[in-house]
Design an enzyme around this catalytic site. Structure first.
Site, PDB file in Angstrom:
ATOM      1  N   HIS A  11       0.430  -1.221   0.027  1.00 22.49           N
ATOM      2  CA  HIS A  11      -0.108   0.125   0.090  1.00 22.49           C
ATOM      3  C   HIS A  11       0.771   1.423  -0.515  1.00 22.49           C
ATOM      4  O   HIS A  11       0.739   2.305   0.115  1.00 22.49           O
ATOM      5  CB  HIS A  11      -0.838  -0.435   0.906  1.00 22.49           C
ATOM      6  CG  HIS A  11      -0.469   0.452   2.632  1.00 22.49           C
ATOM      7  ND1 HIS A  11       0.251  -0.891   3.048  1.00 22.49           N
ATOM      8  CD2 HIS A  11       0.023   1.979   3.250  1.00 22.49           C
ATOM      9  CE1 HIS A  11       0.564  -0.644   4.439  1.00 22.49           C
ATOM     10  NE2 HIS A  11       0.294   1.200   4.302  1.00 22.49           N
TER      11      HIS A  11
HETATM   12  C1  UD1 Z   1      -2.133   5.043   6.739  1.00 22.51           C
HETATM   13  C2  UD1 Z   1      -0.687   5.290   7.148  1.00 22.51           C
HETATM   14  C3  UD1 Z   1       0.284   3.938   7.367  1.00 22.51           C
HETATM   15  C4  UD1 Z   1      -0.636   2.665   7.793  1.00 22.51           C
HETATM   16  C5  UD1 Z   1      -1.360   2.968   6.648  1.00 22.51           C
HETATM   17  C6  UD1 Z   1      -2.095   0.804   7.076  1.00 22.51           C
HETATM   18  C7  UD1 Z   1      -0.231   8.009   7.693  1.00 22.51           C
HETATM   19  C8  UD1 Z   1       0.786   8.883   7.090  1.00 22.51           C
HETATM   20  N1  UD1 Z   1       0.071   6.604   6.742  1.00 22.51           N
HETATM   21  O1  UD1 Z   1      -1.655   4.937   5.190  1.00 22.51           O
HETATM   22  O2  UD1 Z   1       1.247   4.551   8.295  1.00 22.51           O
HETATM   23  O3  UD1 Z   1       0.863   1.502   6.676  1.00 22.51           O
HETATM   24  O4  UD1 Z   1      -2.965   3.435   7.540  1.00 22.51           O
HETATM   25  O5  UD1 Z   1      -3.688   1.327   6.293  1.00 22.51           O
HETATM   26  O6  UD1 Z   1      -0.772   7.897   9.066  1.00 22.51           O
HETATM   27  N2  UD1 Z   1      -9.516   5.057   2.931  1.00 22.51           N
HETATM   28  C9  UD1 Z   1     -10.431   4.318   3.101  1.00 22.51           C
HETATM   29  N3  UD1 Z   1     -11.185   3.408   4.883  1.00 22.51           N
HETATM   30  C10 UD1 Z   1     -10.474   4.214   5.382  1.00 22.51           C
HETATM   31  C11 UD1 Z   1      -9.016   4.466   5.617  1.00 22.51           C
HETATM   32  C12 UD1 Z   1      -8.536   5.098   4.696  1.00 22.51           C
HETATM   33  O7  UD1 Z   1     -11.016   4.324   1.763  1.00 22.51           O
HETATM   34  O8  UD1 Z   1     -10.909   3.372   6.733  1.00 22.51           O
HETATM   35  C13 UD1 Z   1      -8.813   5.204   1.612  1.00 22.51           C
HETATM   36  C14 UD1 Z   1      -8.572   7.199   2.303  1.00 22.51           C
HETATM   37  O9  UD1 Z   1      -9.954   7.559   1.456  1.00 22.51           O
HETATM   38  C15 UD1 Z   1      -7.584   7.250   1.084  1.00 22.51           C
HETATM   39  C16 UD1 Z   1      -6.872   6.070   1.460  1.00 22.51           C
HETATM   40  O10 UD1 Z   1      -7.494   4.874   1.615  1.00 22.51           O
HETATM   41  O11 UD1 Z   1      -7.675   7.541  -0.076  1.00 22.51           O
HETATM   42  C17 UD1 Z   1      -4.752   6.247   2.541  1.00 22.51           C
HETATM   43  O12 UD1 Z   1      -5.722   6.695   3.943  1.00 22.51           O
HETATM   44  P1  UD1 Z   1      -5.127   6.897   4.181  1.00 22.51           P
HETATM   45  O13 UD1 Z   1      -5.334   7.260   5.708  1.00 22.51           O
HETATM   46  O14 UD1 Z   1      -4.935   8.524   3.831  1.00 22.51           O
HETATM   47  O15 UD1 Z   1      -3.451   6.627   4.242  1.00 22.51           O
HETATM   48  P2  UD1 Z   1      -2.728   5.313   4.325  1.00 22.51           P
HETATM   49  O16 UD1 Z   1      -2.506   4.226   3.002  1.00 22.51           O
HETATM   50  O17 UD1 Z   1      -4.602   4.095   5.059  1.00 22.51           O
END
Ligand code: UD1
Length: 376
Positions: free
Chosen positions: A216
């Site tokens: 990811h």
């Molecule tokens: C975050 C953490 C990372 C961790 C990862 C595990 C930071 C900078 N990064 O990254 O260290 O390894 O989580 O999962 O905090 N999204 C959903 N549903 C959710 C959560 C997120 O659809 O419940 C989508 C968001 O809209 C976004 C993408 O997933 O487009 C990324 O989510 P985001 O929380 O920004 O960071 P992660 O890549 O998950």
């Protein structure tokens, strides 16, 4: 409520999936101290950074984490949007009721944002998993770690390498507490409860006859061509074995644009904790770009191939079963060949990754906060 009334109140911050397994043992240890009469109190603040049931609520259920006292419900956004929203909402909360300590874990955006807010209001900050460094500033997590550690009062660490990083940054010994790894507390407590996922039989999975993959990080999954090359190399390199791939929401966006995926790739939803670690425990090996998973594979003795150039957890490589192969898909085949030839290292468990870290942290917090001893 005045500050004095909250002199033993700890805010425990959780925002994203990898935080939940780190807070569970700390809460359990506080509850045990409270039962014994300790005055320590806690308030669980969920920032809402991860909000899907599969990224959040499932973990609370399986790990017996009490429902959050407060949910800041910040949701998705850019790095700045998320950071700003968490800061504004957490500051409002602290202005209504401030505690004695803000305890943050890991390296996600919520960790950094809440640490800044608390410290600016003069509330002490404790950081669990402090001091680890990848030295890779392209990872938002590295910036989160550096900023958090620059304004932390008390550092709870997982390794001697982390202790050394903090000493080099000028942190004095009396603020560094080498306690071990709360994520491993959670793993050890849950090993007997791991659960076969519902698709196990239908997919014909057999112990040591499949791989688990997770991916990811923006560097690996944010461009369609690059990610397609990684998937093709994995599909070819695993000698026909199935590759179970729980897909993170970020990764799902890129996958949706790709066609012609390898046939042996089994795409599944993000897995709950017990099912995910069941899959890992029985896998021949794991291919990942996560940091936390490399700690779990090290403790379970499962070979781990990490598609990153750096790691903030070097003990998983020097002591454990992990190996960094970089992000070039061409490096997958030689690594997989070594695995199939039985030439993968066996590894050992790093010091203090023994299941008792939560208790060590809470005992120390009582001393630091001057909490009257149980029964006093
Ligand atoms: C975050 C953490 C990372 C961790 C990862 C595990 C930071 C900078 N990064 O990254 O260290 O390894 O989580 O999962 O905090 N999204 C959903 N549903 C959710 C959560 C997120 O659809 O419940 C989508 C968001 O809209 C976004 C993408 O997933 O487009 C990324 O989510 P985001 O929380 O920004 O960071 P992660 O890549 O998950």
């Amino acid at each position: 409520m005045s500050h004095d009334d909250n002199g033993h109140l700890i805010d425990i911050i959780a925002g994203a999936r990898p935080n939940f397994m780190k807070i569970a043992p700390i809460i359990r240890a506080i509850q045990a101290r409270q039962k014994a009469g300790s005055a320590l109190r806690w308030r669980l603040v969920h920032t809402g950074q991860h909000y899907d049931a599969r990224m959040s609520a499932d973990f609370f259920d399986q790990l017996d984490i009490p429902a959050p006292d407060v949910n800041l419900e910040v949701g998705s956004g850019t790095q700045a949007e998320q950071t700003a929203a968490i800061m504004v909402r957490y500051e409002q909360l602290l202005l209504q009721q401030r505690g004695a300590l803000c305890l943050v874990v890991g390296d996600v955006t919520s960790t950094m944002a809440c640490a800044i807010v608390a410290q600016k209001l003069g509330i002490a900050v404790a950081h669990v998993e402090a001091g680890i460094r990848s030295d890779d500033w392209t990872m938002p997590e590295e910036i989160n770690r550096m900023v958090t550690d620059a304004i932390t009062n008390w550092y709870f660490t997982t390794s001697e390498v982390a202790n050394d990083n903090l000493r080099r940054a000028g942190v004095t010994e009396d603020r560094i507490f080498f306690v071990g790894n709360t994520m491993i507390d959670t793993l050890l407590v849950n090993l007997p409860r791991l659960k076969e996922p519902p698709f196990w039989v239908g997919a014909g999975l057999q112990s040591r006859r499949y791989f688990v993959m997770t991916m990811h990080r923006p560097a690996n999954v944010d461009t369609a061509d690059g990610f397609a090359a990684v998937l093709a190399a994995i599909g070819r390199g695993v000698r026909g074995m199935p590759v179970v791939f729980p897909v993170h929401p970020r990764t799902a966006k890129t996958l949706a644009a790709l066609g012609g995926l390898p046939k042996n790739l089994l795409l599944v939803e993000p897995q709950p904790y017990l099912e995910f670690n069941y899959l890992v425990k029985h896998a021949l090996a794991v291919i990942t770009d996560s940091g936390g998973i490399t700690e779990e594979t090290t403790v379970m003795g499962v070979p781990c191939i990490t598609m990153r150039n750096t790691t903030e957890r070097p003990e998983t490589v020097t002591l454990g079963t992990n190996e960094l192969i970089g992000t070039d898909p061409a490096q997958l085949k030689p690594a997989l060949d070594r695995l199939f030839d039985g030439r993968w290292k066996t590894g050992s468990v790093p010091p203090l990754w023994d299941g008792k870290t939560g208790e060590r942290i809470v005992e120390r917090l009582e001393v630091l906060l001057g909490t009257p001893a149980a029964g006093a």
